[in-house]
Design a protein around this motif. Structure first.
Motif, PDB file in Angstrom:
ATOM      1  N   GLY A 219      67.001  55.096  10.124  1.00  0.00           N
ATOM      2  CA  GLY A 219      67.965  54.325  10.637  1.00  0.00           C
ATOM      3  C   GLY A 219      66.921  53.174  12.344  1.00  0.00           C
ATOM      4  O   GLY A 219      68.072  52.137  12.533  1.00  0.00           O
ATOM      5  N   CYS A 220      66.360  53.377  12.696  1.00  0.00           N
ATOM      6  CA  CYS A 220      66.140  52.788  13.900  1.00  0.00           C
ATOM      7  C   CYS A 220      64.890  51.624  13.533  1.00  0.00           C
ATOM      8  O   CYS A 220      64.833  50.839  14.545  1.00  0.00           O
ATOM      9  CB  CYS A 220      65.906  54.023  15.192  1.00  0.00           C
ATOM     10  SG  CYS A 220      66.672  54.785  15.437  1.00  0.00           S
ATOM     11  N   ALA A 221      64.374  51.765  12.718  1.00  0.00           N
ATOM     12  CA  ALA A 221      63.109  51.121  12.041  1.00  0.00           C
ATOM     13  C   ALA A 221      63.717  49.914  12.427  1.00  0.00           C
ATOM     14  O   ALA A 221      62.496  49.101  12.971  1.00  0.00           O
ATOM     15  CB  ALA A 221      62.064  51.841  11.159  1.00  0.00           C
TER      16      ALA A 221
ATOM     17  N   GLN B 141      62.473  44.022  17.965  1.00  0.00           N
ATOM     18  CA  GLN B 141      62.205  44.236  19.750  1.00  0.00           C
ATOM     19  C   GLN B 141      60.885  44.261  19.157  1.00  0.00           C
ATOM     20  O   GLN B 141      60.956  43.373  20.242  1.00  0.00           O
ATOM     21  CB  GLN B 141      62.080  45.671  20.086  1.00  0.00           C
ATOM     22  CG  GLN B 141      63.801  46.465  20.025  1.00  0.00           C
ATOM     23  CD  GLN B 141      63.701  48.098  20.620  1.00  0.00           C
ATOM     24  OE1 GLN B 141      63.504  48.093  21.044  1.00  0.00           O
ATOM     25  NE2 GLN B 141      65.478  47.685  20.175  1.00  0.00           N
ATOM     26  N   VAL B 142      59.871  44.223  19.081  1.00  0.00           N
ATOM     27  CA  VAL B 142      58.772  43.725  18.562  1.00  0.00           C
ATOM     28  C   VAL B 142      58.500  42.434  18.441  1.00  0.00           C
ATOM     29  O   VAL B 142      57.820  41.452  18.818  1.00  0.00           O
ATOM     30  CB  VAL B 142      57.854  44.895  17.467  1.00  0.00           C
ATOM     31  CG1 VAL B 142      56.361  43.978  17.617  1.00  0.00           C
ATOM     32  CG2 VAL B 142      57.416  46.086  18.205  1.00  0.00           C
TER      33      VAL B 142
ATOM     34  N   GLU C 114      57.551  36.775  20.484  1.00  0.00           N
ATOM     35  CA  GLU C 114      58.248  35.825  21.099  1.00  0.00           C
ATOM     36  C   GLU C 114      58.546  35.300  22.217  1.00  0.00           C
ATOM     37  O   GLU C 114      57.732  34.517  22.896  1.00  0.00           O
ATOM     38  CB  GLU C 114      59.688  35.236  20.268  1.00  0.00           C
ATOM     39  CG  GLU C 114      59.564  35.589  18.422  1.00  0.00           C
ATOM     40  CD  GLU C 114      61.302  35.480  17.648  1.00  0.00           C
ATOM     41  OE1 GLU C 114      61.085  34.708  16.859  1.00  0.00           O
ATOM     42  OE2 GLU C 114      61.696  35.904  18.805  1.00  0.00           O
ATOM     43  N   ASP C 115      58.884  36.234  23.259  1.00  0.00           N
ATOM     44  CA  ASP C 115      58.763  36.131  24.589  1.00  0.00           C
ATOM     45  C   ASP C 115      57.194  35.685  25.145  1.00  0.00           C
ATOM     46  O   ASP C 115      57.461  34.776  26.106  1.00  0.00           O
ATOM     47  CB  ASP C 115      59.419  37.441  25.553  1.00  0.00           C
ATOM     48  CG  ASP C 115      59.715  37.057  26.469  1.00  0.00           C
ATOM     49  OD1 ASP C 115      60.394  36.068  27.012  1.00  0.00           O
ATOM     50  OD2 ASP C 115      58.766  37.888  27.498  1.00  0.00           O
ATOM     51  N   LYS C 116      56.431  36.364  24.800  1.00  0.00           N
ATOM     52  CA  LYS C 116      54.984  36.384  25.039  1.00  0.00           C
ATOM     53  C   LYS C 116      54.717  34.839  24.885  1.00  0.00           C
ATOM     54  O   LYS C 116      53.619  33.982  25.752  1.00  0.00           O
ATOM     55  CB  LYS C 116      54.527  37.380  24.464  1.00  0.00           C
ATOM     56  CG  LYS C 116      52.413  37.423  24.976  1.00  0.00           C
ATOM     57  CD  LYS C 116      52.025  37.951  23.618  1.00  0.00           C
ATOM     58  CE  LYS C 116      50.426  38.122  24.558  1.00  0.00           C
ATOM     59  NZ  LYS C 116      49.229  39.442  24.216  1.00  0.00           N
TER      60      LYS C 116
END
Length: 321
Positions: free
Chosen positions: A58-60, A66-67, A72-74
């Protein structure tokens, strides 16, 4: 000077980003170019699948998001650094196999140069597989920056195999010379223009089995040297304006050995060469020779293709060899 107007810059680890940013800025300012900063996440790769499989059920999906957000932020941080210099910069994040997605980006957007930091580690100072794939298969010039290189070049080597009677090969050599001379001029660097020549099957001719008279072999060798020197002169004469910084090197030897040895002995930091020229004994920038050089050099590499080169990578799902 060749004008690059649509440059694709691949995101690099933070430890390698300073040289990449400096060179991207230089290229954009020198050419009035637009930059696209790109990153690729191999979400279909084995390592990414292993990561997701180790995460509680359920968290994958959240971790994957998030990855993506982190990458994208980088990208945006790298782009912002360049935009602060007044440059026009776009960003794009792709998912798939690294070099394949880069080449597809080039095909879609008609980029005229790819710039990236080398995938090297302290234990392995030669180019890694993904970089080699990009150098061999990308249709536009590719510039791989050695992670240890300075933002500016100091010692440049242009590896050439001139032949004014072969139009395709001649055009490729002039591409190499245009890039190398413009880079040397801009960076105030020394430029070595190297051509390695040899007499085909000299060792066989000199063997006791063939019994070829030595005087005949020496005459063939002298003729090969004269013709080679004439071809080199025909190429370099067109760049006489750079003669003060250009050192012409004419060496008898197997090209791949001569190039690698010269790069190591003279501490070359940037090698400019052609790759994947036409086949046949007359062709130098082909197959095993280019592969051998690219597999052995530890410096930065700028590789150009002949006009009309068609990449084996396409925009379709399948990729040929």
């Amino acid at each position: 000077m060749r004008r690059f107007k649509n440059i694709l810059v691949l995101s690099a680890p933070d430890s390698h980003s300073d040289a990449l940013i400096a060179r991207s800025r230089w290229l954009a300012e020198a050419n009035g170019a637009m930059l696209t900063v790109m990153d690729v996440i191999d979400t279909r790769g084995v390592e990414f699948a292993r990561l997701l499989s180790a995460i509680p059920a359920g968290c994958a999906a959240d971790v994957e998001e998030q990855v993506v957000a982190y990458r994208e932020d980088k990208l945006e941080r790298l782009a912002s650094t360049l935009r602060d210099e007044g440059l026009t910069v776009r960003t794009t994040l792709a998912r798939g196999k690294g070099f394949v997605e880069v080449i597809r980006q080039v095909l879609r957007n008609e980029n005229d140069l790819v710039l990236k930091a080398a995938d090297r580690s302290a234990a392995r100072n030669v180019l890694a597989g993904p970089d080699l794939h990009l150098l061999r298969k990308c249709p536009c010039p590719v510039w791989i920056l050695n992670s240890a290189a300075e933002p500016c070049a100091r010692r440049i080597l242009a590896a050439v195999d001139p032949d004014p009677e072969d139009l395709e090969r001649d055009a490729l050599n002039h591409q190499v010379m245009l890039l190398a001379t413009s880079l040397a001029s801009r960076d105030n660097a020394r430029l070595d223009v190297l051509h390695a020549w040899y007499l085909y099957e000299e060792s066989a001719l000199r063997s006791s089995f063939l019994k070829t008279p030595r005087v005949e072999i020496d005459a063939l060798l002298a003729n090969a040297e004269r013709h080679s020197k004439w071809r080199l002169s025909a190429l370099t004469t067109a760049y006489d304006e750079f003669s003060e910084r250009m050192h012409i090197v004419h060496v008898n030897g197997i090209p791949e050995d001569v190039i690698v040895e010269h790069a190591e002995n003279e501490r070359i930091d940037t090698l400019v060469m052609g790759t994947l020229g036409r086949s046949g004994l007359a062709g130098f920038f082909i197959g095993n020779t280019a592969d051998t050089v690219l597999n052995r050099v530890g410096c930065s590499v700028v590789a150009v293709k002949p006009e009309g080169f068609v990449s084996p990578v396409t925009l379709d799902d399948e990729v040929s060899a």
